[in-house]
Design an enzyme around this catalytic site. Structure first.
Site, PDB file in Angstrom:
ATOM      1  N   GLU A 196      -1.050  -1.272  -3.631  1.00 25.90           N
ATOM      2  CA  GLU A 196      -0.072  -2.357  -3.684  1.00 25.90           C
ATOM      3  C   GLU A 196       1.053  -2.088  -4.689  1.00 25.90           C
ATOM      4  O   GLU A 196       1.248  -2.841  -5.655  1.00 25.90           O
ATOM      5  CB  GLU A 196      -0.786  -3.688  -3.967  1.00 25.90           C
ATOM      6  CG  GLU A 196      -1.746  -4.038  -2.830  1.00 25.90           C
ATOM      7  CD  GLU A 196      -2.498  -5.342  -3.020  1.00 25.90           C
ATOM      8  OE1 GLU A 196      -2.437  -5.909  -4.132  1.00 25.90           O
ATOM      9  OE2 GLU A 196      -3.146  -5.802  -2.051  1.00 25.90           O
ATOM     10  N   PRO A 197       1.827  -1.024  -4.441  1.00 23.54           N
ATOM     11  CA  PRO A 197       2.914  -0.695  -5.372  1.00 23.54           C
ATOM     12  C   PRO A 197       4.085  -1.671  -5.306  1.00 23.54           C
ATOM     13  O   PRO A 197       5.028  -1.538  -6.111  1.00 23.54           O
ATOM     14  CB  PRO A 197       3.340   0.709  -4.912  1.00 23.54           C
ATOM     15  CG  PRO A 197       2.977   0.761  -3.469  1.00 23.54           C
ATOM     16  CD  PRO A 197       1.710  -0.039  -3.350  1.00 23.54           C
TER      17      PRO A 197
END
Length: 665
Positions: A196-197
């Protein structure tokens, strides 16, 4: 004061809708037991006017069944050192079927420490070695997130020197584990970007993410170009990070080589059925799929080079937030949702849109009844609430490993039992038609029908998963299906059904009847474990099917529930004896001694049921200690303190068992 376990009784719904029409496990064939001259489904004797007629054509192939749902995940990586997680993974690695489950874990690289020297960085891999051994030794494969920051050495992915240093880290990692586990093992893994950048877990912006990806790709390629890497595992639908990542992989400038574009092996996103809430909101998997299709359409429109890549929703859960308690997660509701989500991906992505779709139910955490987990935990530990505030403390990890284990017990939930049933599905899908058509997206009743190709004798085995899963989790009632199996080879068949519903495989209801005690005695744990297994509905039937005949069964489908229908051609060949039987003591909470047994089933294309036999010595006498036949190759035996001898027996749906060699323990 402990509450003694009462005798296990079916719930009110179980008594009213025990799962099947009339009193048997399945109604007899509409044409008698020989299948000759089968009447049309709509007019067969004994058919209820309220039953929907379904015809399954075993001889009409509908494509491969890849077991694309056989995966789970959890956070953080430190849980791999706890006996509670290792017991969980032992059961996960013992599921039936040929597919080895993937496990996706956050912060694996935080288990590595590093020190800069005059010649580079010296890394200590010992904790990560042990963590990965925990997976591989149990027959599990990492979906290896290249996530974590060894000793916080990396501070700027815009700085070329640090990008090269990350590349070298990934090269060292890949080389180490290719040597440790073998090339064939590691090339079967999946490597993935940072989790989940597009949320604050990633600190270096979109240009930094592009540079990080280039380093990861170069590091893996330096060891073996067959190693697979994908991403971006973003949390927000079509976020700018998702779009920027794909643009970079497609045509962006590689920071290390200056070349335009690069290789991407799969695309991953995170979409849930409903947002996080303390309330029991209605999970809406179709909305999850609609958001996934937005991503698919975006890729096809803007990056056609990637249009045929596998598309993975690797946190495809009914509701966001693993640790907000919801009672339905302890009940067959969740099992039916898992089955429905898999089937909806098959229908709406794989078949309708020709997407190579994969899903991961992120339910491998440790927690209690209401958490999104495979087991209910009983013991003194509390577990991390999530990754948002997580900080790895390696000193605490090492202290935990050296301390005496806390006594605990795990009770299987339907979320794990449904994976057992799905593991018994075959490698090929087959044709299903109904009148009126099945409408699983409307009333929640759907199915996946599968077969095994016979060895020159036609199709000799069929497995059909039927789920009842209306979106509204407080729905109840039942539906009726009249299922006709056609296209099977003639011969003698064993016919059986397994069920998950209120009365089968739901240990939570028993605990609820006791008014939710925190402390249980040995008899109560035994009662819960007797109630945790998917139930075999009635006795296995023996049916003779003549050429051109049909096998017809009428099935009541409670809402919610999961049923596995099996018809397998009988054979004189016995099940092979289990091998590699192992036993390990577990720190249980009662005066009894908990022994975890695992074994390796003999390779077979037939259903295998297992029994655990225990006796005082090699001379016996031996008694079966599992309360019902087992589908998985693992069992926890709570015994009186002291040693004894174990045998594991394996059998097909029909026929006598084969027995393993003795294990004295």
């Amino acid at each position: 004061m402990s509450v003694k376990a009462p005798m296990i009784q079916p719930t009110r719904r179980g008594a009213l809708a025990g799962g099947l029409a009339l009193s048997g496990a399945l109604l007899g064939a509409a044409t008698g037991t020989d299948g000759v001259g089968a009447a049309p489904l709509a007019g067969a004797a004994g058919t209820s006017s309220l039953c929907r007629a379904v015809t399954i054509r075993a001889d009409q192939d509908a494509g491969p069944n890849s077991g694309f749902w056989c995966a789970t995940g959890f956070s953080p990586a430190e849980l791999l050192f706890l006996p509670e997680m290792r017991q969980t993974l032992s059961f996960l690695g013992s599921l039936p079927g040929d597919t080895r489950p993937f496990v996706r874990i956050h912060y694996l690289l935080n288990l590595v420490t590093g020190m800069r020297t005059a010649t580079g960085v010296a890394y200590d891999w010992s904790l990560l070695d042990e963590a990965l051994d925990t997976l591989v030794e149990r027959g599990l494969r990492p979906m290896f997130e290249l996530m974590g920051n060894p000793s916080n050495l990396f501070t700027d992915f815009d700085e070329l020197g640090q990008v090269k240093s990350w590349r070298d880290l990934v090269t060292a990692l890949a080389a180490r584990y290719a040597a440790r586990f073998g090339r064939n093992e590691v090339t079967a893994w999946l490597f993935e970007t940072w989790n989940e950048p597009d949320l604050p877990f990633w600190s270096w912006g979109e240009p930094g993410l592009a540079n990080y990806y280039d380093a990861c790709r170069a590091g893996l390629d330096a060891v073996d170009p067959a190693l697979r890497l994908g991403g971006p595992a973003t949390a927000r639908t079509l976020s700018s990070t998702f779009r920027a990542f794909l643009a970079h992989c497609d045509a962006g400038t590689n920071i290390l080589t200056g070349a335009a574009g690069g290789r991407l092996d799969f695309i991953s996103v995170h979409e849930k059925g409903v947002r996080e809430s303390a309330e029991d909101l209605t999970p809406r998997p179709l909305r999850m799929i609609a958001r996934e299709l937005q991503a698919v359409d975006y890729v096809r429109a803007h990056h056609p080079r990637f249009a045929d890549l596998p598309f993975v929703n690797d946190e495809a859960d009914p509701q966001l937030g693993w640790d907000t308690p919801h009672t339905w997660r302890a009940r067959p509701t969740y099992a039916a949702l898992i089955a429905k989500i898999a089937d909806q991906h098959r229908r709406h992505l794989s078949e309708a849109r020709r997407v190579d779709a994969r899903v991961v139910n992120d339910n491998g955490f440790l927690g209690r009844w209401g958490h999104r987990t495979l087991f209910a935990y009983f013991g003194p530990r509390t577990f991390p609430g999530g990754q948002a505030g997580h900080r790895t403390d390696l000193a605490a990890v090492k202290a935990t490993r050296q301390a005496s284990a806390e006594p605990f017990a795990l009770v299987k939930k339907p979320a794990l039992a449904v994976l057992e049933l799905m593991g018994l599905l075959g490698p090929r899908l087959c044709s299903v038609a109904s009148d009126p058509p099945l409408a699983p997206d409307h009333d929640g009743v759907g199915m996946m029908a599968t077969t095994w190709p016979g060895a020159g004798e036609g199709l000799s085995r069929i497995a059909v998963l039927v789920y009842g899963s209306p979106d509204r989790i407080w729905s109840s009632g039942e539906k009726c299906l009249r299922v006709g199996f056609e296209g099977l080879a003639p011969g003698d068949y064993a016919v059986a059904a397994f069920r998950l519903d209120d009365a089968h495989g739901c240990a939570f209801d028993l605990w609820d009847d006791w008014e939710a005690p925190d402390q249980l005695d040995a008899d109560q744990f035994a009662a819960l474990r007797a109630a945790q297994e998917a139930g075999l509905l009635g006795a296995v039937e023996h049916v003779r099917l003549e050429s051109g005949g049909s096998l017809v069964r009428e099935v009541v489908v409670p809402l919610p529930s999961v049923t596995l229908l099996l018809a397998e051609r009988r054979s004189a060949r016995l099940a092979g004896a289990p091998t590699n039987v192992t036993a390990a003591r577990q720190p249980g909470p009662s005066p009894r001694e908990d022994v975890l047994l695992t074994w390796r089933p003999d390779p077979s294309d037939r259903v295998q049921l297992f029994d655990v036999l225990f006796g005082p010595s090699a001379a016996g006498p031996f008694e079966r200690v599992n309360p019902v036949p087992l589908l998985s190759a693992a069992f926890l035996h709570a015994r009186a303190p002291g040693g004894g001898v174990y045998h594991i027996e394996a059998r097909h749906l029909d026929g006598p068992p084969s027995r393993s060699g003795p294990l004295a323990f």
